[in-house]
Scaffold this motif. Sequence first.
Motif, PDB file in Angstrom:
ATOM      1  N   ALA A   1       0.830  -1.203   0.000  1.00 54.29           N
ATOM      2  CA  ALA A   1       0.000   0.000   0.000  1.00 54.29           C
ATOM      3  C   ALA A   1       0.869   1.259   0.000  1.00 54.29           C
ATOM      4  CB  ALA A   1      -0.929  -0.007   1.213  1.00 54.29           C
ATOM      5  N   ILE A   2       1.939   1.231   0.774  1.00 57.68           N
ATOM      6  CA  ILE A   2       2.852   2.383   0.830  1.00 57.68           C
ATOM      7  C   ILE A   2       3.515   2.612  -0.528  1.00 57.68           C
ATOM      8  CG2 ILE A   2       5.013   3.220   1.828  1.00 57.68           C
ATOM      9  CD1 ILE A   2       4.194   1.792   4.438  1.00 57.68           C
TER      10      ILE A   2
ATOM     11  N   GLN B   1      -5.992  -3.313  -0.290  1.00 57.75           N
ATOM     12  CA  GLN B   1      -7.035  -2.281  -0.302  1.00 57.75           C
ATOM     13  C   GLN B   1      -7.411  -1.871   1.120  1.00 57.75           C
ATOM     14  OE1 GLN B   1     -10.248  -2.536  -3.449  1.00 57.75           O
ATOM     15  NE2 GLN B   1      -9.467  -4.624  -3.619  1.00 57.75           N
ATOM     16  N   GLN B   2      -7.513  -2.844   2.019  1.00 57.18           N
ATOM     17  CA  GLN B   2      -7.866  -2.539   3.403  1.00 57.18           C
ATOM     18  C   GLN B   2      -6.803  -1.662   4.062  1.00 57.18           C
ATOM     19  OE1 GLN B   2      -8.644  -6.167   5.568  1.00 57.18           O
ATOM     20  NE2 GLN B   2     -10.144  -6.896   4.083  1.00 57.18           N
ATOM     21  N   ASP B   3      -5.532  -2.030   3.894  1.00 57.51           N
ATOM     22  CA  ASP B   3      -4.454  -1.258   4.512  1.00 57.51           C
ATOM     23  C   ASP B   3      -4.332   0.129   3.887  1.00 57.51           C
ATOM     24  OD1 ASP B   3      -3.931  -3.293   6.212  1.00 57.51           O
ATOM     25  OD2 ASP B   3      -1.993  -3.864   5.386  1.00 57.51           O
ATOM     26  N   TYR B   4      -4.559   0.213   2.585  1.00 57.56           N
ATOM     27  CA  TYR B   4      -4.475   1.513   1.908  1.00 57.56           C
ATOM     28  C   TYR B   4      -5.533   2.465   2.459  1.00 57.56           C
ATOM     29  CZ  TYR B   4      -3.812   4.899  -1.846  1.00 57.56           C
ATOM     30  OH  TYR B   4      -3.540   6.046  -2.554  1.00 57.56           O
ATOM     31  N   ARG B   5      -6.757   1.957   2.611  1.00 59.32           N
ATOM     32  CA  ARG B   5      -7.828   2.794   3.148  1.00 59.32           C
ATOM     33  C   ARG B   5      -7.536   3.194   4.591  1.00 59.32           C
ATOM     34  NH1 ARG B   5     -13.107   4.061   2.283  1.00 59.32           N
ATOM     35  NH2 ARG B   5     -13.272   2.778   0.407  1.00 59.32           N
TER      36      ARG B   5
ATOM     37  N   GLU C   1      -8.609   6.666   1.910  1.00 61.33           N
ATOM     38  CA  GLU C   1      -8.934   6.807   0.492  1.00 61.33           C
ATOM     39  C   GLU C   1      -9.165   5.425  -0.105  1.00 61.33           C
ATOM     40  OE1 GLU C   1      -7.025   9.278  -3.225  1.00 61.33           O
ATOM     41  OE2 GLU C   1      -5.650   8.101  -1.989  1.00 61.33           O
ATOM     42  N   ASP C   2     -10.127   5.343  -1.007  1.00 61.36           N
ATOM     43  CA  ASP C   2     -10.402   4.078  -1.683  1.00 61.36           C
ATOM     44  C   ASP C   2      -9.366   3.853  -2.782  1.00 61.36           C
ATOM     45  OD1 ASP C   2     -11.957   2.656  -4.165  1.00 61.36           O
ATOM     46  OD2 ASP C   2     -12.616   1.865  -2.235  1.00 61.36           O
ATOM     47  N   LEU C   3      -8.675   2.735  -2.721  1.00 66.58           N
ATOM     48  CA  LEU C   3      -7.601   2.466  -3.677  1.00 66.58           C
ATOM     49  C   LEU C   3      -8.129   2.379  -5.106  1.00 66.58           C
ATOM     50  CD1 LEU C   3      -4.699   1.817  -4.395  1.00 66.58           C
ATOM     51  CD2 LEU C   3      -5.117  -0.573  -3.721  1.00 66.58           C
ATOM     52  N   CYS C   4      -9.279   1.757  -5.295  1.00 66.64           N
ATOM     53  CA  CYS C   4      -9.820   1.626  -6.653  1.00 66.64           C
ATOM     54  C   CYS C   4     -10.136   2.988  -7.263  1.00 66.64           C
ATOM     55  CB  CYS C   4     -11.069   0.742  -6.638  1.00 66.64           C
ATOM     56  SG  CYS C   4     -10.722  -1.017  -6.396  1.00 66.64           S
ATOM     57  N   LYS C   5     -10.686   3.889  -6.451  1.00 66.45           N
ATOM     58  CA  LYS C   5     -10.983   5.229  -6.961  1.00 66.45           C
ATOM     59  C   LYS C   5      -9.699   5.968  -7.318  1.00 66.45           C
ATOM     60  CE  LYS C   5     -15.427   5.885  -4.627  1.00 66.45           C
ATOM     61  NZ  LYS C   5     -16.199   6.694  -3.643  1.00 66.45           N
TER      62      LYS C   5
ATOM     63  N   TRP D   1      -8.566  -6.425 -11.993  1.00 69.81           N
ATOM     64  CA  TRP D   1      -7.689  -7.213 -11.123  1.00 69.81           C
ATOM     65  C   TRP D   1      -8.096  -7.084  -9.659  1.00 69.81           C
ATOM     66  CZ3 TRP D   1      -2.513  -5.535 -13.734  1.00 69.81           C
ATOM     67  CH2 TRP D   1      -2.064  -6.562 -14.586  1.00 69.81           C
ATOM     68  N   MET D   2      -8.661  -5.950  -9.292  1.00 66.93           N
ATOM     69  CA  MET D   2      -8.934  -5.676  -7.886  1.00 66.93           C
ATOM     70  C   MET D   2     -10.117  -6.462  -7.341  1.00 66.93           C
ATOM     71  SD  MET D   2      -6.444  -3.750  -7.366  1.00 66.93           S
ATOM     72  CE  MET D   2      -6.761  -3.290  -5.662  1.00 66.93           C
ATOM     73  N   HIS D   3     -10.826  -7.156  -8.196  1.00 69.87           N
ATOM     74  CA  HIS D   3     -11.981  -7.940  -7.752  1.00 69.87           C
ATOM     75  C   HIS D   3     -11.643  -9.424  -7.716  1.00 69.87           C
ATOM     76  CE1 HIS D   3     -14.665  -4.478  -8.193  1.00 69.87           C
ATOM     77  NE2 HIS D   3     -14.091  -4.243  -9.357  1.00 69.87           N
ATOM     78  N   ASP D   4     -12.385 -10.176  -6.892  1.00 73.06           N
ATOM     79  CA  ASP D   4     -12.285 -11.626  -6.987  1.00 73.06           C
ATOM     80  C   ASP D   4     -13.070 -12.053  -8.233  1.00 73.06           C
ATOM     81  OD1 ASP D   4     -14.993 -11.595  -6.361  1.00 73.06           O
ATOM     82  OD2 ASP D   4     -14.703 -12.190  -4.287  1.00 73.06           O
TER      83      ASP D   4
END
Length: 256
Positions: A17-18, A50-54, A59-63, A80-83
């Motif tokens: 995330a960093i 995504q959880q750690d980024y938020r 902020e939402d990583l996908c956005k 890619w970000m979805h299962d």
Amino acid sequence: MSSLIVPPILTSPRDDAIKLHGAFKGWGCDTAVVIDILAHRDATQRALIQQDYRAMYSEDLCKRLSSELSGKLEMAVLLWMHDPAGRDAVVVRNSLTTGNLKAATEVICSRTPSQIQLIRQHYHSKFGVHLEDDIKRHTSGDHEKLLLAYVSPPWNEGLEVDRQMVENDAKALYKAGEKRLGTDERTFIRIFCERSRAHLAYVASVYHSMYGNSLKKVVKKETSGNFEYGLLTILKCSENPAKYFTKVWARTILHW
């Protein structure tokens, strides 16, 4: 779409995330970093990122990815970000709402009953509407009836095959198509959507033995448009799913 090879030694989701946040700084986006991280993580790992980024950046990583990327790269990375089931739900939603009904038909009609159940759940969770309602809103005629029947229970995913039922279905399809003027589309929809893949593959084999014609040719002769495409997709996936998806993948690479 699936991940590339996952490295044997991974950094933590927090470190990923960093690094992603760092790739967004300055003029433009360091797409090489984005691809190197996200293309080498599986769905579970990307969810943790995504959880750690938020948590760290509120902020939402996908956005953020959507704002930093564009074109086909943006589309690929966001998928890619979805299962798998979530990705299918997004593709179907986008395809239905933009009028690309062939793409929506391909995704729906190539999935197994258990996969369809997951897609329906993700669809409602992500978009606040039932998949069936969007199908009704954006499709029509026999195509609509086929998709609605295919995504609705009861589903049959077993490997058991009843020889007598197979012969009855082959006869019913013959009477609904080749034997009559016009086509009884309801019979095709009922058999193609209510029978298991194993059963339908056997029906195709028995049909050819009984009437000397392939069921694929019958579908092509008796139907048309997206309705035809849906029936053929169901049939191909019942007879040889590996061959079908190999061709789909090759076609995707060719047009990428």
